[in-house]
Motif scaffolding. Sequence first.
Motif, PDB file in Angstrom:
ATOM      1  N   UNK A   1      -6.171  20.916 -10.604  1.00 57.31           N
ATOM      2  CA  UNK A   1      -5.080  19.946 -10.584  1.00 57.31           C
ATOM      3  C   UNK A   1      -5.246  18.902 -11.687  1.00 57.31           C
ATOM      4  N   UNK A   2      -4.126  18.544 -12.277  1.00 58.63           N
ATOM      5  CA  UNK A   2      -4.064  17.416 -13.209  1.00 58.63           C
ATOM      6  C   UNK A   2      -3.685  16.191 -12.379  1.00 58.63           C
ATOM      7  N   UNK A   3      -4.674  15.379 -12.046  1.00 58.56           N
ATOM      8  CA  UNK A   3      -4.509  14.308 -11.061  1.00 58.56           C
ATOM      9  C   UNK A   3      -4.185  12.985 -11.746  1.00 58.56           C
ATOM     10  N   UNK A   4      -3.158  12.323 -11.245  1.00 54.00           N
ATOM     11  CA  UNK A   4      -2.765  10.990 -11.705  1.00 54.00           C
ATOM     12  C   UNK A   4      -2.780  10.067 -10.489  1.00 54.00           C
ATOM     13  N   UNK A   5      -3.751   9.156 -10.444  1.00 57.47           N
ATOM     14  CA  UNK A   5      -3.838   8.185  -9.343  1.00 57.47           C
ATOM     15  C   UNK A   5      -3.285   6.863  -9.863  1.00 57.47           C
ATOM     16  N   UNK A   6      -2.193   6.415  -9.279  1.00 62.75           N
ATOM     17  CA  UNK A   6      -1.492   5.259  -9.812  1.00 62.75           C
ATOM     18  C   UNK A   6      -1.913   3.962  -9.132  1.00 62.75           C
ATOM     19  N   UNK A   7      -1.968   2.887  -9.910  1.00 63.34           N
ATOM     20  CA  UNK A   7      -1.950   1.533  -9.354  1.00 63.34           C
ATOM     21  C   UNK A   7      -0.476   1.142  -9.218  1.00 63.34           C
ATOM     22  N   UNK A   8      -0.037   0.828  -7.988  1.00 64.41           N
ATOM     23  CA  UNK A   8       1.345   0.388  -7.820  1.00 64.41           C
ATOM     24  C   UNK A   8       1.542  -0.975  -8.483  1.00 64.41           C
ATOM     25  N   UNK A   9       2.804  -1.320  -8.748  1.00 65.96           N
ATOM     26  CA  UNK A   9       3.056  -2.663  -9.269  1.00 65.96           C
ATOM     27  C   UNK A   9       2.463  -3.707  -8.316  1.00 65.96           C
ATOM     28  N   UNK A  10       1.945  -4.784  -8.889  1.00 69.10           N
ATOM     29  CA  UNK A  10       1.300  -5.871  -8.136  1.00 69.10           C
ATOM     30  C   UNK A  10      -0.033  -5.466  -7.509  1.00 69.10           C
ATOM     31  N   UNK A  11      -0.567  -4.332  -7.911  1.00 65.58           N
ATOM     32  CA  UNK A  11      -1.861  -3.864  -7.411  1.00 65.58           C
ATOM     33  C   UNK A  11      -2.714  -3.389  -8.593  1.00 65.58           C
ATOM     34  N   UNK A  12      -4.040  -3.465  -8.411  1.00 62.77           N
ATOM     35  CA  UNK A  12      -4.953  -2.927  -9.411  1.00 62.77           C
ATOM     36  C   UNK A  12      -4.710  -3.504 -10.792  1.00 62.77           C
ATOM     37  N   UNK A  13      -4.667  -2.622 -11.772  1.00 68.07           N
ATOM     38  CA  UNK A  13      -4.487  -3.037 -13.166  1.00 68.07           C
ATOM     39  C   UNK A  13      -3.049  -2.890 -13.642  1.00 68.07           C
ATOM     40  N   UNK A  14      -2.129  -2.602 -12.730  1.00 68.74           N
ATOM     41  CA  UNK A  14      -0.720  -2.486 -13.104  1.00 68.74           C
ATOM     42  C   UNK A  14      -0.075  -3.862 -13.233  1.00 68.74           C
ATOM     43  N   UNK A  15       1.052  -3.939 -13.935  1.00 71.46           N
ATOM     44  CA  UNK A  15       1.706  -5.240 -14.151  1.00 71.46           C
ATOM     45  C   UNK A  15       2.119  -5.904 -12.835  1.00 71.46           C
ATOM     46  N   UNK A  16       2.115  -7.231 -12.863  1.00 75.87           N
ATOM     47  CA  UNK A  16       2.605  -8.014 -11.734  1.00 75.87           C
ATOM     48  C   UNK A  16       4.113  -8.219 -11.878  1.00 75.87           C
ATOM     49  N   UNK A  17       4.773  -8.339 -10.751  1.00 74.24           N
ATOM     50  CA  UNK A  17       6.216  -8.512 -10.714  1.00 74.24           C
ATOM     51  C   UNK A  17       6.554  -9.419  -9.543  1.00 74.24           C
ATOM     52  N   UNK A  18       7.666 -10.136  -9.645  1.00 74.23           N
ATOM     53  CA  UNK A  18       8.119 -10.969  -8.528  1.00 74.23           C
ATOM     54  C   UNK A  18       8.811 -10.145  -7.460  1.00 74.23           C
ATOM     55  N   UNK A  19       8.987  -8.848  -7.719  1.00 75.60           N
ATOM     56  CA  UNK A  19       9.773  -7.991  -6.842  1.00 75.60           C
ATOM     57  C   UNK A  19       8.887  -7.042  -6.055  1.00 75.60           C
TER      58      UNK A  19
END
Length: 253
Positions: A38-56
């Motif tokens: 498998x080609x695995x992609x584990x995502x950081x959701x918005x406002x979590x981990x190293x993903x961008x922060x958002x007001x939404x």
Amino acid sequence: MLHSLIMGEGRPMVILHGFLGMADNWKTLGKQFSENGFNVHILDQRNHGRSPHSDLFDYQEMAQDVKNYCQKHDLSDIILIGHSMGGKIAMIAAQQFPELIEKLIIADIAPKTYPPHHSDIIKALESVDFSKVNRRSDADEMLEPFINDFGTRQFLLKSLYRKKDKSYGWRFNLPVLGAAQNSVGIHEDFIEPVQIPTLFIRGGKSGYITDSDKLLIDHAFAKAELATITEAGHWLHAEQPEKFYDYVIDFVK
């Protein structure tokens, strides 16, 4: 664009973590999947981990984040795994973008609305005085009066990090997630049942998916199966990773 951990080659698999989690929570299982085709992609959701922060905080937008990520990385016919909040996002993605997903795995969350139940954890996180945190154990001691369970504290402390100025902070966007805690458990009824083959895996000690919820699952997902890991609670993939892995592999292969 969402941050991710990418590993392996083969069939595309996208993994979505739960509320206050991050991609690193799935790193061990992700590596195991990646070593088995498998080609695995584990995502950081918005406002979590190293993903961008958002007001939404909005499940429709977060499902769109997943589609945008897949388009950027040229992923199609994906196997989509979502745990808890990530399962909510995965369900919306399956409803909105069925052409994107070959098979769907939902870990310990049902297509229903849950009452707010994160207030104690949010209070605990807000209680941490980072001016007095010089090491990880300091933050752990501040959380302990609010959260007795060691495993839960260790899960939350995964998101503790040291900033460029050497002070500590949370990777997740606590103000936004704290304000959104009443929205985490919501569920919007689907207009049409999802036709994607779907596996729901529940923890036998969890209570998030009850026996009566099978009717809700069958109503919303026309090709659904339900499996139970008897010895596991809500964090079933961390508590019983081998059994979780076996259920997923049997289902997708």
